[in-house]
Design an enzyme around this catalytic site. Structure first.
Site, PDB file in Angstrom:
ATOM      1  N   LEU A 169       0.843  -1.194   0.000  1.00 26.57           N
ATOM      2  CA  LEU A 169       0.000   0.000   0.000  1.00 26.57           C
ATOM      3  C   LEU A 169       0.881   1.248   0.000  1.00 26.57           C
ATOM      4  O   LEU A 169       0.653   2.174  -0.782  1.00 26.57           O
ATOM      5  CB  LEU A 169      -0.926  -0.001   1.224  1.00 26.57           C
ATOM      6  CG  LEU A 169      -1.748   1.263   1.481  1.00 26.57           C
ATOM      7  CD1 LEU A 169      -2.695   1.548   0.312  1.00 26.57           C
ATOM      8  CD2 LEU A 169      -2.539   1.137   2.779  1.00 26.57           C
ATOM      9  N   HIS A 203       6.486   1.376  14.937  1.00 27.36           N
ATOM     10  CA  HIS A 203       5.601   0.327  15.447  1.00 27.36           C
ATOM     11  C   HIS A 203       4.436   0.028  14.518  1.00 27.36           C
ATOM     12  O   HIS A 203       3.395  -0.470  14.958  1.00 27.36           O
ATOM     13  CB  HIS A 203       5.090   0.656  16.849  1.00 27.36           C
ATOM     14  CG  HIS A 203       4.663  -0.563  17.632  1.00 27.36           C
ATOM     15  ND1 HIS A 203       5.345  -1.761  17.596  1.00 27.36           N
ATOM     16  CD2 HIS A 203       3.617  -0.778  18.485  1.00 27.36           C
ATOM     17  CE1 HIS A 203       4.743  -2.644  18.377  1.00 27.36           C
ATOM     18  NE2 HIS A 203       3.707  -2.077  18.927  1.00 27.36           N
ATOM     19  N   HIS A 232      -0.820   3.706  19.043  1.00 29.77           N
ATOM     20  CA  HIS A 232      -0.479   2.465  18.366  1.00 29.77           C
ATOM     21  C   HIS A 232      -0.810   2.582  16.876  1.00 29.77           C
ATOM     22  O   HIS A 232      -1.940   2.925  16.528  1.00 29.77           O
ATOM     23  CB  HIS A 232      -1.266   1.296  18.963  1.00 29.77           C
ATOM     24  CG  HIS A 232      -0.442   0.306  19.711  1.00 29.77           C
ATOM     25  ND1 HIS A 232      -0.117   0.455  21.039  1.00 29.77           N
ATOM     26  CD2 HIS A 232       0.156  -0.848  19.314  1.00 29.77           C
ATOM     27  CE1 HIS A 232       0.621  -0.575  21.433  1.00 29.77           C
ATOM     28  NE2 HIS A 232       0.811  -1.377  20.400  1.00 29.77           N
ATOM     29  N   SER A 285      -4.737   2.937  21.934  1.00 33.32           N
ATOM     30  CA  SER A 285      -5.283   2.443  20.672  1.00 33.32           C
ATOM     31  C   SER A 285      -5.873   3.584  19.857  1.00 33.32           C
ATOM     32  O   SER A 285      -6.468   4.508  20.420  1.00 33.32           O
ATOM     33  CB  SER A 285      -6.375   1.407  20.946  1.00 33.32           C
ATOM     34  OG  SER A 285      -7.070   1.079  19.751  1.00 33.32           O
ATOM     35  N   GLU A 323       7.615  -1.065  24.917  1.00 34.29           N
ATOM     36  CA  GLU A 323       6.369  -0.303  24.890  1.00 34.29           C
ATOM     37  C   GLU A 323       5.940   0.042  26.314  1.00 34.29           C
ATOM     38  O   GLU A 323       5.432  -0.805  27.034  1.00 34.29           O
ATOM     39  CB  GLU A 323       5.276  -1.100  24.177  1.00 34.29           C
ATOM     40  CG  GLU A 323       5.674  -1.581  22.784  1.00 34.29           C
ATOM     41  CD  GLU A 323       4.601  -2.421  22.124  1.00 34.29           C
ATOM     42  OE1 GLU A 323       3.442  -1.955  22.060  1.00 34.29           O
ATOM     43  OE2 GLU A 323       4.909  -3.540  21.672  1.00 34.29           O
ATOM     44  N   TYR A 377       6.501  -5.220  26.605  1.00 32.27           N
ATOM     45  CA  TYR A 377       5.830  -4.122  27.298  1.00 32.27           C
ATOM     46  C   TYR A 377       6.442  -3.834  28.656  1.00 32.27           C
ATOM     47  O   TYR A 377       7.136  -4.668  29.238  1.00 32.27           O
ATOM     48  CB  TYR A 377       4.342  -4.444  27.473  1.00 32.27           C
ATOM     49  CG  TYR A 377       3.544  -4.353  26.190  1.00 32.27           C
ATOM     50  CD1 TYR A 377       2.682  -3.285  25.959  1.00 32.27           C
ATOM     51  CD2 TYR A 377       3.672  -5.318  25.208  1.00 32.27           C
ATOM     52  CE1 TYR A 377       1.960  -3.186  24.784  1.00 32.27           C
ATOM     53  CE2 TYR A 377       2.952  -5.229  24.026  1.00 32.27           C
ATOM     54  CZ  TYR A 377       2.102  -4.170  23.825  1.00 32.27           C
ATOM     55  OH  TYR A 377       1.401  -4.076  22.652  1.00 32.27           O
ATOM     56  N   THR A 430      -2.469   4.292  -4.654  1.00 34.16           N
ATOM     57  CA  THR A 430      -2.217   3.066  -5.398  1.00 34.16           C
ATOM     58  C   THR A 430      -2.149   1.868  -4.471  1.00 34.16           C
ATOM     59  O   THR A 430      -1.770   1.981  -3.307  1.00 34.16           O
ATOM     60  CB  THR A 430      -0.893   3.158  -6.181  1.00 34.16           C
ATOM     61  OG1 THR A 430       0.189   3.363  -5.266  1.00 34.16           O
ATOM     62  CG2 THR A 430      -0.940   4.290  -7.196  1.00 34.16           C
TER      63      THR A 430
END
Length: 780
Positions: A134, A194, A303, A354, A540, A579, A717
């Site tokens: 992508l 990440h 994230h 998130s 993290e 983490y 594209t």
């Protein structure tokens, strides 16, 4: 707990799993290699964005194949550690010294690697392998030096899941070979953005090698080359300039995905903050002495998981889209990945943050599953998934990325506080399995050998696990304990006691075959630019963990005379250790806590270690810091399980032939799709005759030439690779026509490489091209 007996079915499953594991281990043992060659990459320029004087074809299509073959040994072998070559230090460009500010260099280089036949790194989901692209992945380097050149620092933000220890060690080794002692372990930070949509395969510790389904030297070498190239470009482009800092909140793009863990922190501490996520974005603005733009670094806790675990296209996710938008705006007239301005959206304390802001919902019923265990009444934890704000993951990525871009753009434009003062850096290697932590003046605790808890296997609301484990487990399960004990052996009482209340699923610190499963030796590092301190975190941090570390490091600087320091958390740096939660969050044993591999006192250990680095910088005693135990560099790694096979075209066809042409006419907002006879894209990761898989080209009548308006780094594209049987494959090129597209005649070109091998001859890699019939974009 009452002793559990196993049913006949469970007993049979245990036996079956043990036998399957034994067979797998036996097969894997055959894949080890004791020596090997490095798969080299040819950087041969080619015709990336060439203009061709050909008039538009009115019908049919063309496919061409080069007559020059790139030969390579057919054996795929593990990477052999690069020997330190004699230092051939690159001459320093003369530095103008009579100015106030810093010498600044920025650079960007491609580090995409394989886009097929390799797992994507982040979700650890079996079967989530790359099948196209992508957006391209980039390494973005920033070099800052004092006016006299005496001290300098390097910060590199890389569009990958995380920086592996092997990657850092190899980059440092090659920097030493080229630049001598100019760029070192103490003044170079490598940080991963990440993204969960980049290729895996560049690790050396067994847990990550297994998650990657092998070590890919092809991808590893491409990443190393890209990182080094970005640093080389920044080094060459250094010029006098100034750095400004600005801060501001970004609203509406985050949620805390483990709020029940966050609530375990003391209420008095939580009351000091208005949110359970860090909303502040820190921006560095870099300009030359004329005020012309050079680059931007942004740190923000989020994230990059807007692209979920059903995705198979390599891309840089929401933070990469923010970089894409800002670089495109500043580098007008350039294609993506080109132009002088470099914008990095770097990671921070994103552990429990998130971008899927609609929150967790049961995908089968639609009801909320925002509970302590993230489970649904029907279907359990596998049904509990958080959604982003868009109509699909592509749209969500754009929405979140655009919000970050817009805020960073505002902060960049209004930045007026200049960063001044000396540069400094401090680094240590530390055995994180054996750190004595001072809890107070009389009591100590220790870190643990690495281990993963049961909730690690549950995954998160951003990407659930596949075996219906649940978050928040503080007790083990006899069934899975028995499976583990039979295959891997029992964890020791020492490691079980050290990690309490974590029920240990995998005692990785006690497993060393074929190599240690997790790192023992970890980097801790700080670089300072005047009143700014960048802490390089090897994992993290959760929201509150980051807050505690920033506060402690700032206080340490202040206690030694460096007042009002701005401390930023730079995440996923130098080596990956999963983490880091607070001690209180650890008690809840949700995913982040179960993945805190060095035990409940991990954060306290890091705070202690980073305070020590801050003190050394503030008191000018960095030279007295111990170097620490040097990490290993393993030379025998599991090779990828997916073998290289010969590419084949259908009978009567050749590579690059058009199987399905575009329609004759399109309008803005529609999608152009062309299908070509394809070949495995991984061949192109090591043979860069072409540096893009596709171009969208517009015919310019005035110059009778084709002008490239888009490539595979453009967001508009998409390149999908469809793998068939016996070496057959198709390549689908999509162009989502943007509002900015001009009416006219267009075509799509495909660039690839196919693997060919004749009997009793070595394999060769051949480049080819394909060109679609023309189509027209018309006004509405």
């Amino acid at each position: 707990m009452a002793k559990r007996t196993f049913s006949n079915l469970e007993t049979f499953l245990i036996f079956l799993l043990v036998m399957m594991t034994a067979i797998t281990v036996a097969l894997l043992s055959l894949l080890f290699t004791t020596s090997g060659t490095t798969e080299n990459h040819k950087d041969s320029g080619g015709h990336f964005f060439s203009t061709t004087p050909n008039p538009p074809a009115t019908q049919g299509s063309t496919a061409t194949q080069s007559s020059t073959a790139t030969q390579r040994s057919t054996a795929t072998q593990s990477f052999t550690a690069t020997q330190t070559s004699p230092v051939t230090s690159t001459p320093e460009p003369p530095l103008f010294q009579n100015f106030s500010g810093y010498h600044i260099g920025v650079g960007r280089a491609d580090c995409t690697g394989q886009v097929a036949d390799i797992n994507l790194m982040g979700y650890s989901k079996s079967g989530q392998n790359a099948q196209g692209i992508l957006t391209r992945l980039y390494s973005r380097a920033f070099i800052m030096a004092e006016p006299d050149g005496s001290n300098r620092t390097v910060f590199v933000s890389i569009d990958i899941g995380m920086v592996s220890q092997r990657l850092r060690l190899e980059v440092l080794n090659r920097l030493q070979s080229k630049y001598g002692s100019l760029y070192r372990r103490d003044n170079v930070i490598l940080s991963g953005t990440h993204t969960h949509s980049g290729p895996a395969g560049y690790f050396q510790y067994t847990v990550f090698v297994v998650a990657s389904e092998g070590f890919s030297n092809r991808t590893f070498q491409h990443m190393v080359t890209g990182i080094l190239k970005s640093i080389d470009i920044a080094h060459t482009n250094m010029k006098p300039g100034k750095i400004f800092i600005n801060k501001g909140n970004v609203d509406g793009v985050q949620i805390n995905r483990s709020p029940y863990s966050y609530l375990q922190n003391p209420q008095s501490e939580r009351a000091r903050y208005s949110s359970n996520t860090d909303k502040e974005m820190v921006v560095l603005k870099m300009v030359d002495l004329n005020g012309d733009d050079l680059g931007l670094i942004s740190w923000f806790a989020i994230h990059p998981v807007s692209m979920n675990n059903s995705n198979h296209l390599v891309n840089s996710d929401n933070v990469g889209y923010a970089s894409y938008l800002l670089e495109q705006e500043k580098n007008k007239g350039y294609l993506p990945g080109q132009g002088p301005f470099v914008a990095a959206f770097a990671s921070s304390n994103l552990g429990d943050v998130s971008p899927n802001i609609l929150g967790p919902r049961c995908i089968n019923t639609g009801e909320s599953c925002d509970n302590a265990n993230s489970t649904c009444p029907i279907g359990g934890s596998n049904m509990c998934i958080a959604m982003g704000p868009g109509r699909d993951m592509f749209d969500s990525t754009q929405i979140i990325g655009r919000a970050m871009y817009q805020r960073a753009k505002e902060l960049y434009a209004s930045a007026s506080q200049e960063v001044t003062g000396p540069l400094a850096s401090a680094h240590q290697w530390v055995d994180m399995t054996n750190v004595t932590v001072w809890l107070n003046s009389t009591h100590t605790a220790k870190t643990c050998k690495p281990a993963l808890g049961y909730s690690f296997a549950a995954g998160t609301i951003d990407g659930v696990g596949g075996l219906n484990f649940t978050q928040g487990k503080t007790e083990g399960d006899p069934f899975w304990d028995t499976i583990r004990d039979q295959i891997l052996g029992k964890p020791s009482e020492e490691i079980k006691e050290c990690h309490k209340p974590k029920p240990i699923l995998l005692h990785t610190g006690e497993l060393s075959k074929p190599h240690p499963w997790h790192p023992d030796i970890v980097d801790v590092q700080i670089i300072t630019l005047g009143s700014l301190a960048i802490t390089a975190i090897p994992g993290e941090f959760t929201t509150m963990s980051g807050r505690r570390l920033r506060e402690a490091v700032q206080a340490e600087f202040a206690s030694h005379g460096m007042q009002n320091m701005t401390v930023v958390i730079s995440g996923l740096c130098n080596v990956y250790t999963h983490y880091i939660t607070t001690y209180e969050e650890y008690q809840a044993q949700r995913y982040e806590a179960a993945s805190t591999i060095y035990g409940p006192h991990t954060l306290s250990a890091y705070i202690q270690l980073f305070r020590n680095l801050a003190k050394a910088i503030a008191t000018d005693t960095v030279a007295n810091l111990s170097r620490g135990p040097e990490p290993p560099f393993f030379q025998q790694l599991i090779v990828p399980l997916i073998s290289n096979i010969v590419d084949r075209a259908p009978t009567g066809r050749t590579f690059g032939d058009v199987l399905q042409p575009a329609k004759p006419e399109y309008r803005v907002g529609e999608v152009v799709e062309v299908i070509f006879v394809g070949a495995n894209p991984k061949n192109s990761a090591q043979n860069e005759t072409h540096q893009t898989f596709l171009t969208v080209e517009k015919y310019e009548a005035t110059s009778t030439s084709w002008q490239t308006v888009c490539n595979d780094a453009c967001w508009e594209t998409r390149f999908y690779w469809h793998k068939g049987l016996l070496g057959l494959s198709n390549a689908t090129m999509e162009w989502h026509i943007p509002d900015t597209a001009q009416p006219g005649i267009y075509r799509i070109r495909y660039f690839g490489h196919n693997r060919k091998q004749d009997i009793l001859k070595p394999a060769v890699i051949l480049s080819f091209e394909g060109t679609s019939p023309t189509f027209e974009v018309v006004t509405t």
